[in-house]
Design a protein around this motif. Structure first.
Motif, mmCIF file in Angstrom:
data_model
loop_
_atom_site.group_PDB
_atom_site.id
_atom_site.type_symbol
_atom_site.label_atom_id
_atom_site.label_comp_id
_atom_site.label_asym_id
_atom_site.label_seq_id
_atom_site.Cartn_x
_atom_site.Cartn_y
_atom_site.Cartn_z
ATOM 1 N N UNK A 20 0.842 -1.197 0.000
ATOM 2 C CA UNK A 20 0.000 0.000 0.000
ATOM 3 C C UNK A 20 0.879 1.250 0.000
ATOM 4 N N UNK A 21 1.919 1.253 0.838
ATOM 5 C CA UNK A 21 2.839 2.393 0.906
ATOM 6 C C UNK A 21 3.478 2.633 -0.465
ATOM 7 N N UNK A 22 3.987 1.559 -1.088
ATOM 8 C CA UNK A 22 4.630 1.689 -2.399
ATOM 9 C C UNK A 22 3.641 2.172 -3.460
ATOM 10 N N UNK A 38 -0.488 7.507 3.780
ATOM 11 C CA UNK A 38 -0.476 6.129 4.274
ATOM 12 C C UNK A 38 -1.129 6.056 5.657
ATOM 13 N N UNK A 39 -0.799 7.023 6.515
ATOM 14 C CA UNK A 39 -1.414 7.062 7.845
ATOM 15 C C UNK A 39 -2.932 7.251 7.741
ATOM 16 N N UNK A 69 -7.848 8.281 -1.119
ATOM 17 C CA UNK A 69 -7.140 9.273 -0.292
ATOM 18 C C UNK A 69 -6.254 10.152 -1.181
ATOM 19 N N UNK A 70 -5.603 9.547 -2.168
ATOM 20 C CA UNK A 70 -4.775 10.332 -3.101
ATOM 21 C C UNK A 70 -5.643 11.278 -3.911
ATOM 22 N N UNK A 71 -6.791 10.805 -4.384
ATOM 23 C CA UNK A 71 -7.707 11.665 -5.139
ATOM 24 C C UNK A 71 -8.189 12.836 -4.280
ATOM 25 N N UNK A 72 -8.544 12.556 -3.036
ATOM 26 C CA UNK A 72 -8.982 13.625 -2.136
ATOM 27 C C UNK A 72 -7.880 14.674 -1.977
#
Length: 172
Positions: A20-22, A38-39, A69-72
């Protein structure tokens, strides 16, 4: 494919955390930002892990949370950049001419008509539109404030805009 759900959230993180982190890093390419997102993913997953009914879909579910989360983040960042572009642009001219009285009257009239149009919407659509466009809340924030699923917020926004479209055609 897994047949059982891990016994603890810690096991889930140990098993899928690095992937997930990568994945997040591949999307944002900044280590500190990746750590923050990530958090957020872990917190969201922890709060909702009890809703997973099929353990085989756990990894995909985690990746979906990470993507969202990235989209947000990107949406908020684009709003922030747009704000700064507009602010910097508005202050670049040395002397700003005041608007003509006719322009002020037209602008005020248009704003009043738009506000009146929004106020004619059914309450469920009206509140979603006001919170999003006038109070600048995200869909997630509206969902939490109204205690309704985000899909319901999206539906109300869509239907509210559909109701508004014919009323606001003259302002386009």
């Amino acid at each position: 494919m897994r047949d059982r759900m891990p016994d603890s959230f810690e096991e889930i993180v140990k098993e899928h955390g690095k992937a997930i982190f990568n994945y997040i890093f591949s999307l944002v390419s900044q280590k500190e930002l990746t750590e923050d997102l990530y958090q957020e993913v872990l917190v969201s997953a922890y709060l909702a892990v009890h809703t997973i009914k099929e353990p085989a879909r756990l990894k995909g579910w985690l990746f979906t949370i990470a993507r969202n989360k990235c989209r947000d983040y990107w949406r908020k960042e684009n709003k922030r950049k747009q704000f700064w572009r507009e602010e910097v642009y508005s202050y670049t001219s040395s002397v700003e001419e005041p608007p003509l009285p006719e322009e002020e009257v037209l602008h005020k009239y248009s704003l009043e008509k738009m506000t009146q149009s929004v106020m004619t919407l059914p309450e469920i659509y009206q509140s979603a539109i006001i919170l999003y466009y006038f109070k600048d809340l995200t869909l997630i924030e509206i969902s939490k404030r109204k205690n309704i699923p985000i899909s319901t917020v999206k539906t109300r926004m869509k239907r509210g805009k559909e109701h508004l479209k014919p009323k606001l055609q003259s302002f386009a």
